[in-house]
Design an enzyme around this catalytic site. Structure first.
Site, mmCIF file in Angstrom:
data_model
loop_
_atom_site.group_PDB
_atom_site.id
_atom_site.type_symbol
_atom_site.label_atom_id
_atom_site.label_comp_id
_atom_site.label_asym_id
_atom_site.label_seq_id
_atom_site.Cartn_x
_atom_site.Cartn_y
_atom_site.Cartn_z
ATOM 1 N N TYR A 164 0.820 -1.218 0.000
ATOM 2 C CA TYR A 164 0.000 0.000 0.000
ATOM 3 C C TYR A 164 0.849 1.261 0.000
ATOM 4 O O TYR A 164 0.424 2.292 -0.518
ATOM 5 C CB TYR A 164 -0.991 -0.025 1.166
ATOM 6 N N HIS B 3 -5.879 -2.980 6.752
ATOM 7 C CA HIS B 3 -5.135 -3.970 5.977
ATOM 8 C C HIS B 3 -4.190 -4.817 6.829
ATOM 9 O O HIS B 3 -3.360 -5.548 6.301
ATOM 10 C CB HIS B 3 -4.370 -3.284 4.850
#
Lengths: 750, 750
Positions: free
Chosen positions: B272, B430
């Protein structure tokens, strides 16, 4: 072809005195002429010089480390095995270095090592492992002893003139001749067969015979043992028969007669052809150099040249051999044996410039005259791009036992789609029960796989590196291949004897039309009273990104059977257009025998329509199978690895279309339609372009199938099932439409 | 750090009139100065010219094909999604081409496409899919709308002067401003968070604001929305909390404050971070070009530079990102975002020549001033080899939430052994429950794997490309990672809330001694009343071909528990030195919850000795784990794929050492000891060099372990468990031997 040879041989024998007196060394593989050429023009062949430097560094390090000739004890993978194996490779290299550089330290090293072997060898009984059908002395099997002698002969040839007469006498008396006798007269089971093992044996005996100028050994190499006392029921370690019924010749020339089909196909498959090529080519080259009158390269219309080219043709886009029969996957044209084959073929079989492109990929050459030529011609810019073409090989010594076809067509990604269709003979001890099977490749590798062998070659932890029991119980079984299995029983009931006695027949083939390459073959004997008839088409069409692969598999019988058509797809299941029930908390095996006991049954369902689809993702590509279905078909997802307590098998997925019926036909299409990579994360064409696959008609006379594109476009294939006449006229009625054509099949598009 | 910035902002606002009147275009990413430089010295940068030609061909083909602005309808992977996505990339490229080539056709294309969007946009309601926590208009989620605007801003900047005032007014009124408002004031849940989604939102609003010189948008981008009405309990699609308790700032500067640790570590992990780097760098560069007084590159001691370098450090030897937390494997520094990061970092963060070596591998550069510099300096021979070093990153905005360490050491094959140790914060939505876990790499890739995410990004067949339910039920669970699991329950009971509230603590670390890199961390909260303490050592020693990886995992508690220590080894099991019973005809799941329901239990056994070994083969290498064992340990082989009816999971193997005990310690060693390739078929060093691993002592105060080589050599590691003082003196008695040392740990060899 035998007669001509024998006459040459006679001439040769009469002329022996001349050859003997004139015999010079080296003249086996590396020749005096080759050495001169190399010494004078090394600078024109940079790749050769590179290999020379690397080899020097390697051999110098070994000389530095000293000589190790341990008492034999270990299996493959163990110390004494690997050490003796290393020794023969280093001996051969040291011999070439001695000739090329003139540095005597290499000759001294060879001499000293040989003398140690000559001291050790007379004391050796059989290797203590006693696990081979033909146990060796230096190694656990005669085969490796023969390998040793093939390489050591070259070293001996290289230092022949360096050694004193006394030294030579010692070596020949205590080492070379007794070893040659041991692997031949003492081991007829090993030596007197039509088999790659025997080819190594023949070459070993013949090559040392040529160096020693020992005519008895040369004759024994060429013609085998006269009385071997072998019978037809003996088996080797791999379950192959030692003798083929009615075939009583042996020796190198018989190997050339019986190992290859007239097209150069080798019945055990390319993995073993690669292995066998070394003794074939090395001994042939030795004969070519020392017995030119034999015209060995012309034998059987140049069978050795055909064999080399068939070997190179049996590779995927990355140079990996198709793992037909018993093959360890991953073997490629980078193998030592193929480097030798490419270089010798280039030098001796007409300087084909496409061979140079393989040599460029290998980035290695032989350290001899052939390797020098290859390196020099690469440097001179003579390389031509290799273009692999579709090809059909007959199997059987007379070309009478079916064959193998390789259909190739370019794909959109600049690579190819390649189908390998196997309707060949059993392949002796290394054969699989895989009649009418196929495997499919693209430029990324396997799309529909052949399992290969259950073996971890030379890896001691896995059964000493030998064939594992799962090779027989799974890898050889029909269900491990992409072909039809009836009533959960392998072809020929899994009997090698029956397998060797029968083979499929080519029905027709046409690879001339690149847009529609088609092959059709029949198998009558795999199941009693049953005809299996498979037609495979590689179809190029502008409506699809890549060539399609069409599979029409017809079975004709009076009995009610269960049919399983497995698809060993490589990758991860993405989606299906039918529902299935997955076993989520408990798995059981799919069956109990013939390989089924090694499959976990993961899920099963029924088709939702008369055509089914499943899409998978592998090799960064999207693939879909579309198949005609009947409503009671059972659609099974299974996976390898059951009944495998030692983790000998891979856990690969398989999709099985199962049907209970009498005569029936399966029709399915494999489509490579898109791609994805995890860096861009952009899927390109992830969905199939096909709407459905259907069977329009199936009678004894005709099978008609239809494929419909999402756009509505339709392709119809009609096949005459019992008339291969190219001029015959046919007519079938589908609904109110009449299809007329001439020849065996008809493809129409609208 | 906030104060200084605000003063700069005030200066900037007072100076706005000046900036406005002087504002020139392009000045966002591509600048007038950059364009001039490129036009004048293109020839010095061949890689840039190559990219220019490829981009021209791509955009010219699009112009040829025509403009497609379809009414939004599809999810990711579907037509309208992929088309709009393509549009914004092409728009940005066309803008740069217009500036660099001066060819007006590119400007015309951009203008015409923007006008179509300006006609469409006012008619759009929310995207019909309605499957996001923040549904977009052009795409299914606001996030993609923001992507669109980040790229389109650059195109608008490029053609700003080409457009008429009327055209600009139309676009700004009907498209840019309403879109900017939509993704911000209309979607505070999306916009006003500390999250990579919001960073895209902030950048989009800020960049279009800079082009339009719209100060309100710029302020909104920098500082977020004042009143967002969000509460602490809201969740996003991935199960992450929208708001972090007690954290009320938003906007781009708050992202810089809270997204990174002081070392530039990004709590969601590198997958990410890569994605977030684009808006971070693009908006920062835009601010750098247009609001130089902000000194955005100096913000938080140069946090953006630290972030870029931490991104590049979190890669294996092949440039693949470590798949920490939710990550799709295969993402690498070849990604578009990393090309941008490398080029901008090179141009704006000090011309580090090691960055050029990455750019050489990427073989692509940005089509702007930064890319030009990179290409020019590569051509000028300035490239330096990248040397990845061991590094320790703190996690948490203040560096207070554990961290991630990457230990690297060269291996014998010219590559490296690299251990990634994760003792970081949860990683928001996440995050995975993987406290004190590690993964291990060598130059061939994964040796001990982290599963990554259960997601097939953008692949429609797999849940539309979104996170699959197995991501939560398996990939996030502790058992899917290489860390201890107690009583078959994930860390923090699998609660994100608890996970976010706690994190492990670094106990001590020393990466200065390259031959013995050591890291030790503790986790107190994953299980109530239990301390987990793991010490990991990368040990280089001449007795081993490659560095060893030692793992000492101690758990302290008053309760009787079941401990599972999984080892997600990559490859195929070769052998064990203990017996096990394999489930050959029936498989059941290993458990029922916390990820265990997704594992098939394949085999289980007991150790044969007080030390156990298992050897596997993967990546052409041989690896062995040697572990200290207790006689009642259960040794389990399991495999992923149970309870997975949609085939969403990989079927990877795992080895689990299970023990029932109170406080205990696990000690194991991973050894990469040999190699094999299927072409040479020669195994090199297939057996472990280790005889045994033992625990000599384990008390609250000290843990002492011992490793014995086959040669008899011994390595002893002693750790003070509760005193990290580097000057403290310690003494333990082992049998009649006394070990004394100073500092936290002691390693001796004899």
């Amino acid at each position: 072809m035998q007669l001509k040879l024998k006459i040459s041989l006679l001439i040769c024998l009469f002329g022996a005195a001349f050859f003997c007196s004139a015999q010079q060394h080296p003249n086996l593989i590396l020749t005096k002429k080759g050495v001169e050429l190399i010494r004078n023009s090394k600078a024109t062949a940079p790749l050769f010089v590179e290999v020379l430097e690397v080899t020097k560094a390697e051999v110098d390090a070994e000389i530095e480390a000293g000589i190790f000739v341990p008492v034999p004890k270990d299996m493959a993978g163990g110390y004494t095995h690997e050490r003796h194996k290393k020794n023969f490779f280093i001996l051969q290299k040291a011999g070439n270095l001695y000739q090329i550089t003139g540095d005597e330290k290499y000759a001294v090293y060879i001499r000293d090592m040989f003398l140690e072997y000559a001291t050790l060898f007379p004391k050796l009984g059989l290797h203590p492992t006693m696990r081979s059908y033909a146990t060796g002395k230096i190694f656990w099997q005669c085969l490796n002893d023969a390998n040793w002698l093939v390489y050591s002969s070259q070293a001996y040839d290289a230092v022949y003139d360096f050694l004193t007469k006394k030294e030579r006498k010692n070596l020949e008396k205590n080492l070379f001749r007794p070893l040659a006798d041991f692997i031949s007269v003492d081991n007829p089971k090993f030596y007197n067969r039509i088999h790659n093992h025997s080819t190594w044996g023949n070459a070993a005996v013949g090559m040392i015979g040529l160096v020693m100028n020992d005519e008895e050994l040369i004759q024994r190499a060429l013609y085998g043992l006269k009385d071997d006392g072998l019978d037809d029921t003996m088996l080797d370690n791999d379950g192959g028969f030692i003798k083929v019924e009615g075939q009583n010749q042996a020796g190198f020339l018989a190997q050339l007669d019986y190992s290859f089909s007239p097209d150069g196909y080798f019945t055990e498959g390319p993995y073993y052809l690669r292995y066998a090529m070394t003794p074939f080519l090395l001994f042939a080259k030795s004969l070519h150099n020392n017995r030119p009158d034999l015209k060995i390269y012309d034998y059987r219309d140049g069978i050795l040249k055909k064999a080399v080219f068939s070997l190179l043709a049996q590779t995927d886009a990355n140079g990996l051999f198709f793992p037909l029969n018993d093959s360890q996957k991953g073997m490629s044209w980078n193998a030592r044996e193929v480097i030798a084959a490419v270089d010798i073929a280039y030098a001796d079989f007409g300087n084909d410039p496409e061979l140079l492109s393989i040599a460029v990929k290998q980035n290695k050459v032989l350290l001899d005259g052939s390797g020098f030529l290859v390196a020099r011609d690469i440097a001179a810019g003579k390389t031509k791009k290799l273009v692999q073409k579709s090809v059909v090989y007959r199997d059987g010594a007379e070309g009478e036992k079916g064959g193998v076809a390789i259909l190739r067509e370019n794909n959109v990604d600049g690579g190819e789609i390649c189908a390998v269709v196997k309707y060949s003979a059993h392949g002796m001890g290394h054969g699989h029960f895989d009649k009418l099977s196929y495997s499919l490749y693209d430029d990324m590798g396997e799309v529909i796989q052949d399992y290969g062998a259950a073996r971890w070659v030379n890896i001691d932890q896995k059964g000493g590196g030998r064939y594992l029991k799962e090779n027989k119980t799974f890898a050889k079984q029909s269900i491990a291949h992409n072909t039809l299995v009836i009533n959960e029983e392998s072809h020929y009931g899994g009997s090698v004897k029956k397998g060797e006695a029968n083979s499929p027949d080519l029905y027709f083939v046409d690879i001339e039309d690149k847009d529609c390459q088609i092959l059709s073959a029949k198998e009558q004997h795999a199941y009693d009273g049953t005809e299996m008839h498979r037609t495979l088409i590689l179809l190029q069409d502008e409506n699809f990104r890549n060539p399609l692969f069409l599979d029409i598999f017809r079975v004709k019988t009076d009995k009610e059977n269960q049919y399983d058509l497995p698809l060993w797809f490589m990758g991860h299941l993405l989606s299906t257009d039918f529902d299935y029930e997955a076993k989520t908390t408990e798995l059981k095996t799919l069956g109990t025998d013939h390989g089924y006991q090694h499959l976990w049954k993961e899920a099963a369902g029924k088709p939702a329509n008369e055509s089914l689809q499943m899409t998978w993702f592998g090799n960064s590509r999207f693939y879909t199978q579309t198949a005609a279905a009947q409503k009671d078909d059972e659609l099974i997802f299974a996976r390898g690895g059951a009944n495998d307590p030692e983790y000998n098998l891979r856990h690969d997925p398989v999709f099985i279309q199962r049907r209970k019926a009498k005569s029936t036909v399966f029709f399915n299409v494999i489509e490579s339609h898109g791609r994805y990579n995890p860096v861009s994360e952009i899927p390109l064409s992830p969905f199939s372009g096909i709407e459905k696959a259907e069977i329009l008609q199936d009678t004894d006379a005709y099978t008609v199938t239809r494929l419909t594109h999402n756009s509505g476009k339709i392709w119809t294939v009609a096949i005459a099932n019992n008339n291969a006449d190219k001029m015959a006229k046919h007519e079938v009625k589908i609904g109110d439409q009449i299809i007329k054509w001439t020849g065996v099949y008809h493809l129409s598009k609208k």
